[in-house]
Design a protein around this motif. Structure first.
Motif: not given
Length: 306
Positions: A249-267, A270-278
């Protein structure tokens, strides 16, 4: 010398493709140039639906008179069945290969310890006197080496080569930080696309090879810049590592994508292009996108009247 490690990838296995038409058959099926596969060269490719949606990712290698597709162990029968539908009169035989392990080797000097050239993704050579095959991950320098090795000798042969056994999570953190997908863990079957998942920059698509299943959509996305999302690595800056499937989620609560895999502080997500810098959140975690320098984003489109 710093340690280099190996991890047995129990979730990966091999599909054998034999017969005199093996290369021409796969050339019309997979996204990459299978004619380039040789005893000293491996490639990474995808099998797509006719509509250009993701089905399988594979590493294609050659040993003797057989091509091997390294893919997801639990889905090899599905890969075999999907390829078999197109076999028609082609002289090919498809079989799940038994008695093999797939290992990932990574760390400083992994290539040179195996006699492989450095900074040469896709370079391949026999391993352990011809008992197996080692090939530099075709996708990215620094990704490490894949080794195909007989099951009963896997650990001893890899340790004799100078590698230390590492937990799966250590390898997983390594490849996630680089932004490398791991099959259907990261690319949704029949929904994801090759270009959203980095197959272009990671040398998994050949746009000059001719027709293959799903080519039309893939080419259209490439030349028209139609991708709206990207699979990218993120770093947790605060909070716990989110679970796979957690919405971003973005700070405004918009859905930006979904975590596909994650481990030890890394994930990897799949993220929408317009939210890559948020700054993004996933559950109780705050994350930032760490865009790798190999990622080439489509140029912003100018507004038109169409």
């Amino acid at each position: 010398m710093a340690d280099a490690f190996y991890t047995i990838l129990e979730h990966r296995g091999l599909l054998a493709v034999a017969g005199e038409d093996r290369k021409t058959f796969l050339q019309g099926m997979l996204t990459n140039d299978i004619t380039a596969v040789a005893p000293d060269r491996a490639v990474w490719a995808a099998l797509l639906t006719p509509q250009g949606k993701f089905l399988h990712d594979v590493f294609a290698v050659e040993m003797g008179e057989t091509l091997y597709l390294e893919g997801e162990q639990a889905r090899l029968e599905d890969l075999k069945a999907r390829l078999s539908k197109y076999k028609l009169r082609a002289k090919v035989k498809l079989a799940v290969a038994e008695g093999w392990e797939v290992a990932a080797v990574f760390g400083p000097g992994a290539e040179s310890r195996l006699g492989l050239p450095e900074n040469n993704p896709g370079a391949a050579m026999p391993f352990a006197g011809g008992e197996g095959l080692a090939f530099t991950d075709p996708r990215l320098p620094g990704a490490g080496v894949r080794v195909l090795v007989p099951t009963e000798k896997a650990g001893p042969l890899l340790e004799d080569a100078g590698f230390t056994a590492a937990e799966f999570t250590r390898w997983d953190a390594h490849r996630i930080a680089l932004g490398l997908p791991d099959g259907s863990r990261d690319i949704e079957v029949e929904k994801g696309t090759a270009l959203e998942s980095g197959f272009d920059e990671l040398h998994g698509v050949d746009f000059k090879k001719g027709c293959y299943v799903g080519q039309e959509l893939t080419a259209r996305m490439k030349y028209r810049g139609l991708a709206k999302k990207r699979l990218v690595p993120l770093t947790v800056t605060e909070g716990p590592t989110p679970a796979a499937g957690t919405p971003l989620l973005t700070p405004e609560g918009k859905e930006a994508g979904t975590v596909r895999s994650a481990v030890e502080g890394h994930a990897l997500a799949l993220v929408r292009l317009e939210h890559l810098e948020a700054p993004l959140s996933a559950g109780a975690a705050t994350l930032r996108v760490d865009l790798p320098d190999w990622v080439a984003l489509p140029a912003p489109k100018e507004a038109t009247g169409g």
